[in-house]
Scaffold this active site. Structure first.
Site, PDB file in Angstrom:
ATOM      1  N   LEU A 114     -41.246  11.183 -16.615  1.00 40.44           N
ATOM      2  CA  LEU A 114     -40.703  10.385 -15.503  1.00 40.44           C
ATOM      3  C   LEU A 114     -39.196  10.582 -15.372  1.00 40.44           C
ATOM      4  CD1 LEU A 114     -42.639   7.047 -16.123  1.00 40.44           C
ATOM      5  CD2 LEU A 114     -43.124   8.791 -14.399  1.00 40.44           C
TER       6      LEU A 114
ATOM      7  N   GLY B 181     -32.874  12.960 -20.008  1.00 42.39           N
ATOM      8  CA  GLY B 181     -31.413  12.936 -20.054  1.00 42.39           C
ATOM      9  C   GLY B 181     -30.937  13.414 -21.408  1.00 42.39           C
ATOM     10  N   GLY B 182     -29.660  13.338 -21.639  1.00 44.63           N
ATOM     11  CA  GLY B 182     -29.093  13.880 -22.874  1.00 44.63           C
ATOM     12  C   GLY B 182     -29.665  13.241 -24.119  1.00 44.63           C
ATOM     13  N   TYR B 183     -29.939  11.942 -24.043  1.00 46.26           N
ATOM     14  CA  TYR B 183     -30.331  11.240 -25.280  1.00 46.26           C
ATOM     15  C   TYR B 183     -31.824  11.124 -25.430  1.00 46.26           C
ATOM     16  CZ  TYR B 183     -25.562   9.535 -25.957  1.00 46.26           C
ATOM     17  OH  TYR B 183     -24.225   9.445 -26.167  1.00 46.26           O
ATOM     18  N   GLY B 184     -32.551  11.401 -24.347  1.00 47.12           N
ATOM     19  CA  GLY B 184     -33.983  11.179 -24.490  1.00 47.12           C
ATOM     20  C   GLY B 184     -34.745  11.395 -23.203  1.00 47.12           C
ATOM     21  N   LYS B 185     -35.947  10.882 -23.196  1.00 43.68           N
ATOM     22  CA  LYS B 185     -36.833  11.088 -22.048  1.00 43.68           C
ATOM     23  C   LYS B 185     -37.637   9.822 -21.793  1.00 43.68           C
ATOM     24  CE  LYS B 185     -37.930  15.898 -23.312  1.00 43.68           C
ATOM     25  NZ  LYS B 185     -39.016  16.780 -23.810  1.00 43.68           N
ATOM     26  N   VAL B 186     -38.204   9.772 -20.595  1.00 38.57           N
ATOM     27  CA  VAL B 186     -39.138   8.688 -20.280  1.00 38.57           C
ATOM     28  C   VAL B 186     -40.455   9.337 -19.850  1.00 38.57           C
ATOM     29  CG1 VAL B 186     -39.578   6.700 -18.809  1.00 38.57           C
ATOM     30  CG2 VAL B 186     -37.264   7.168 -19.563  1.00 38.57           C
TER      31      VAL B 186
ATOM     32  N   LYS C 194     -40.064   5.198 -23.368  1.00 38.60           N
ATOM     33  CA  LYS C 194     -38.700   5.704 -23.425  1.00 38.60           C
ATOM     34  C   LYS C 194     -38.446   6.179 -24.854  1.00 38.60           C
ATOM     35  CE  LYS C 194     -34.293   4.279 -21.519  1.00 38.60           C
ATOM     36  NZ  LYS C 194     -33.589   3.168 -20.876  1.00 38.60           N
TER      37      LYS C 194
ATOM     38  N   ASP D 262     -25.205  -2.543 -14.795  1.00 39.80           N
ATOM     39  CA  ASP D 262     -25.585  -1.286 -14.138  1.00 39.80           C
ATOM     40  C   ASP D 262     -26.426  -1.483 -12.897  1.00 39.80           C
ATOM     41  OD1 ASP D 262     -25.844   1.120 -16.843  1.00 39.80           O
ATOM     42  OD2 ASP D 262     -24.308   0.690 -15.352  1.00 39.80           O
TER      43      ASP D 262
ATOM     44  N   LYS E  88     -27.675  -0.817  -9.638  1.00 35.95           N
ATOM     45  CA  LYS E  88     -27.564   0.198  -8.590  1.00 35.95           C
ATOM     46  C   LYS E  88     -28.978   0.588  -8.196  1.00 35.95           C
ATOM     47  CE  LYS E  88     -26.498   3.613 -12.168  1.00 35.95           C
ATOM     48  NZ  LYS E  88     -25.717   2.890 -13.194  1.00 35.95           N
TER      49      LYS E  88
ATOM     50  N   ASN F  50     -31.690   1.892 -10.541  1.00 35.49           N
ATOM     51  CA  ASN F  50     -32.145   1.072 -11.679  1.00 35.49           C
ATOM     52  C   ASN F  50     -33.090  -0.025 -11.235  1.00 35.49           C
ATOM     53  OD1 ASN F  50     -30.817   2.419 -13.632  1.00 35.49           O
ATOM     54  ND2 ASN F  50     -29.108   1.003 -13.826  1.00 35.49           N
TER      55      ASN F  50
ATOM     56  N   ASP G 287     -33.966  -0.049 -17.258  1.00 35.35           N
ATOM     57  CA  ASP G 287     -32.876   0.768 -17.810  1.00 35.35           C
ATOM     58  C   ASP G 287     -31.672  -0.057 -18.233  1.00 35.35           C
ATOM     59  OD1 ASP G 287     -32.936   4.123 -16.405  1.00 35.35           O
ATOM     60  OD2 ASP G 287     -33.709   3.207 -18.211  1.00 35.35           O
TER      61      ASP G 287
ATOM     62  N   THR H 154     -23.080   7.202 -11.246  1.00 38.59           N
ATOM     63  CA  THR H 154     -22.716   6.448 -10.047  1.00 38.59           C
ATOM     64  C   THR H 154     -21.734   5.346 -10.395  1.00 38.59           C
ATOM     65  OG1 THR H 154     -25.053   6.743  -9.546  1.00 38.59           O
ATOM     66  CG2 THR H 154     -23.791   5.314  -8.072  1.00 38.59           C
TER      67      THR H 154
HETATM   68  O1  LIG Z   1     -35.581   8.482 -15.896  1.00 35.93           O
HETATM   69  C1  LIG Z   1     -35.427   7.333 -16.184  1.00 35.93           C
HETATM   70  N1  LIG Z   1     -34.638   6.935 -17.197  1.00 35.93           N
HETATM   71  C2  LIG Z   1     -34.015   7.857 -18.011  1.00 35.93           C
HETATM   72  C3  LIG Z   1     -33.542   9.079 -17.545  1.00 35.93           C
HETATM   73  C4  LIG Z   1     -32.886   9.943 -18.419  1.00 35.93           C
HETATM   74  C5  LIG Z   1     -32.750   9.656 -19.780  1.00 35.93           C
HETATM   75  C6  LIG Z   1     -33.268   8.437 -20.210  1.00 35.93           C
HETATM   76  C7  LIG Z   1     -33.180   8.094 -21.663  1.00 35.93           C
HETATM   77  F1  LIG Z   1     -32.490   9.033 -22.308  1.00 35.93           F
HETATM   78  F2  LIG Z   1     -32.584   6.906 -21.801  1.00 35.93           F
HETATM   79  F3  LIG Z   1     -34.413   8.056 -22.140  1.00 35.93           F
HETATM   80  C8  LIG Z   1     -33.848   7.527 -19.369  1.00 35.93           C
HETATM   81  C9  LIG Z   1     -36.154   6.291 -15.360  1.00 35.93           C
HETATM   82  C10 LIG Z   1     -36.383   5.012 -16.157  1.00 35.93           C
HETATM   83  C11 LIG Z   1     -37.183   4.046 -15.336  1.00 35.93           C
HETATM   84  N2  LIG Z   1     -38.439   4.649 -14.911  1.00 35.93           N
HETATM   85  C12 LIG Z   1     -39.644   3.988 -14.987  1.00 35.93           C
HETATM   86  N3  LIG Z   1     -40.657   4.447 -14.241  1.00 35.93           N
HETATM   87  C13 LIG Z   1     -41.856   3.834 -14.297  1.00 35.93           C
HETATM   88  N4  LIG Z   1     -42.125   2.769 -15.058  1.00 35.93           N
HETATM   89  C14 LIG Z   1     -41.117   2.284 -15.811  1.00 35.93           C
HETATM   90  N5  LIG Z   1     -41.054   1.245 -16.661  1.00 35.93           N
HETATM   91  C15 LIG Z   1     -39.805   1.202 -17.176  1.00 35.93           C
HETATM   92  N6  LIG Z   1     -39.047   2.196 -16.677  1.00 35.93           N
HETATM   93  C16 LIG Z   1     -39.849   2.875 -15.814  1.00 35.93           C
HETATM   94  C17 LIG Z   1     -38.306   5.875 -14.134  1.00 35.93           C
HETATM   95  C18 LIG Z   1     -37.515   6.873 -14.946  1.00 35.93           C
END
Ligand SMILES: O=C(Nc1cccc(C(F)(F)F)c1)C1CCN(c2ncnc3[nH]cnc23)CC1
Length: 329
Positions: free
Chosen positions: A27, A30-35, A53, A148, A150, A153, A166, A186
């Site tokens: 979903l 980013g640098g620190y992780g993924k969702v 996450k 945050d 925006k 989020n 987030d 942003t």
């Molecule tokens: O991409 C995202 N976040 C993100 C992007 C880059 C890096 C990181 C990290 F490194 F922190 F892991 C986090 C969004 C987070 C919220 N999202 C959710 N989508 C659906 N159900 C959800 N329930 C809760 N959140 C969501 C859509 C994606």
């Protein structure tokens, strides 16, 4: 060191691990992780869809501020229960990673709907703002500043109601791995006192609410220059201008929310959300009905099933979901 003890990470008794989940889609990244979108394989809610996450500890501990943001994110999500704030279901860790298992919201980002529509009509903006105000009021009552606010989020659930997500490490903080984390991604919705690093109180969230309302109504945030420096200049010293079509109540609440000095701002202590809910802009709103989701959402996300990802960016969802093996040596 990241002293996260097992005890305060996992809100449930069940000892959880990554193998209890099947990864379905990416979903966000980013640098620190993924969702990931994932499905739980075991226990009471086996088969249920979640958003997972995954944060790499190594990349977080490099910056002390991020460690506190990460811990704040988990602690906030564990302690907060609210209809318009994303629910944390499980939290656990392995040697190298932190896992937050959150409710999956398939309505996508409010940002996406705003982009598609261009601008929202006033009653539509009022609906989203009312639900966001109740979420912020709840966070502030717990002494939490969201910081945050925006469009990206703010997610929508299957019915089209708002969910704040987030916390702590927003995706911008993650992607822009620089030291000055506050100035990444942003900044258009950031209050002057945050930009000036004067520290920020709850009033900073009400500035962002004003910037969000302005964006929903005009299609762009109130202060945005061609580049970061110009934007900062405008946020700090720019004059607010309104298009002809804006109603008097809308202009008035925007003037009061976008006051540069936090102490002059609508929602400044001690009133907080109360002063905003009383403003004539919300004269048709019954706040009890909003809290009980009795107001019909303006958009019902067209999603077919609980695990639908059509509202998310294909640049992520088309990727094969792999939780990179940082742990396996
Ligand atoms: O991409 C995202 N976040 C993100 C992007 C880059 C890096 C990181 C990290 F490194 F922190 F892991 C986090 C969004 C987070 C919220 N999202 C959710 N989508 C659906 N159900 C959800 N329930 C809760 N959140 C969501 C859509 C994606």
């Amino acid at each position: 060191t990241v002293e996260i003890t097992e005890a305060n990470v996992n809100p449930t008794e069940e000892r959880m691990s990554p193998k209890d989940f099947d990864l379905l889609k990416v979903l966000g990244k980013g640098g620190y992780g993924k969702v990931f979108q994932c499905r739980k394989r075991t226990g009471a809610d086996a088969g249920k869809i979640f958003a997972m996450k995954v944060l790499r500890k190594a990349s977080i501990v490099r910056n002390q501020k991020d460690v506190s943001h990460t811990k704040a994110e988990r602690n906030i999500l564990e302690s907060v229960m609210h209809p318009f704030i994303v629910q944390l279901n499980y939290a656990f860790q392995t040697g190298g990673k932190l896992y937050l298992v959150l409710e999956y919201l398939n309505g996508g980002e409010l940002f996406t709907h705003l982009e598609n529509e261009g601008i929202f009509m006033e009653d539509c903006s009022t609906f989203y703002l009312a639900e966001i105000i109740l979420a912020l009021e709840h966070l502030h009552s717990l002494g939490i500043i969201y910081r945050d606010l925006k469009p990206e989020n703010i997610l929508l659930d299957q019915e089209g109601h708002v969910k704040l997500t987030d916390f702590g490490l927003s995706k911008e903080h993650i992607q822009d791995n620089t030291r000055t984390l506050t100035f990444c991604g942003t900044i258009e919705y950031m209050a002057p006192e945050i930009i000036l690093r004067l520290g920020h109180g709850k009033a900073a969230d009400w500035w962002s609410l004003g910037a969000l309302l302005y964006d929903m109504t005009t299609g762009a945030p109130p202060f945005h220059g061609g580049n970061r420096k110009a934007t900062i200049e405008l946020i700090l010293r720019g004059k607010l201008t309104f298009p002809q079509y804006m109603t008097t109540d809308m202009k008035d609440i925007l003037r009061r929310l976008l006051k540069k000095k936090p102490q002059d701002r609508l929602g400044a202590p001690p009133d907080d959300a109360k002063a905003i809910k009383k403003h004539p802009f919300f004269k048709h709103i019954n706040w009890e009905d909003v809290m009980n989701k009795r107001i019909e959402p303006p958009y019902k996300p067209c999603v077919s099933s609980e695990d639908d990802v059509s509202q998310f960016d294909p640049k992520f969802t088309r990727q094969t979901p792999v939780d990179s093996p940082v742990d396996s040596f």
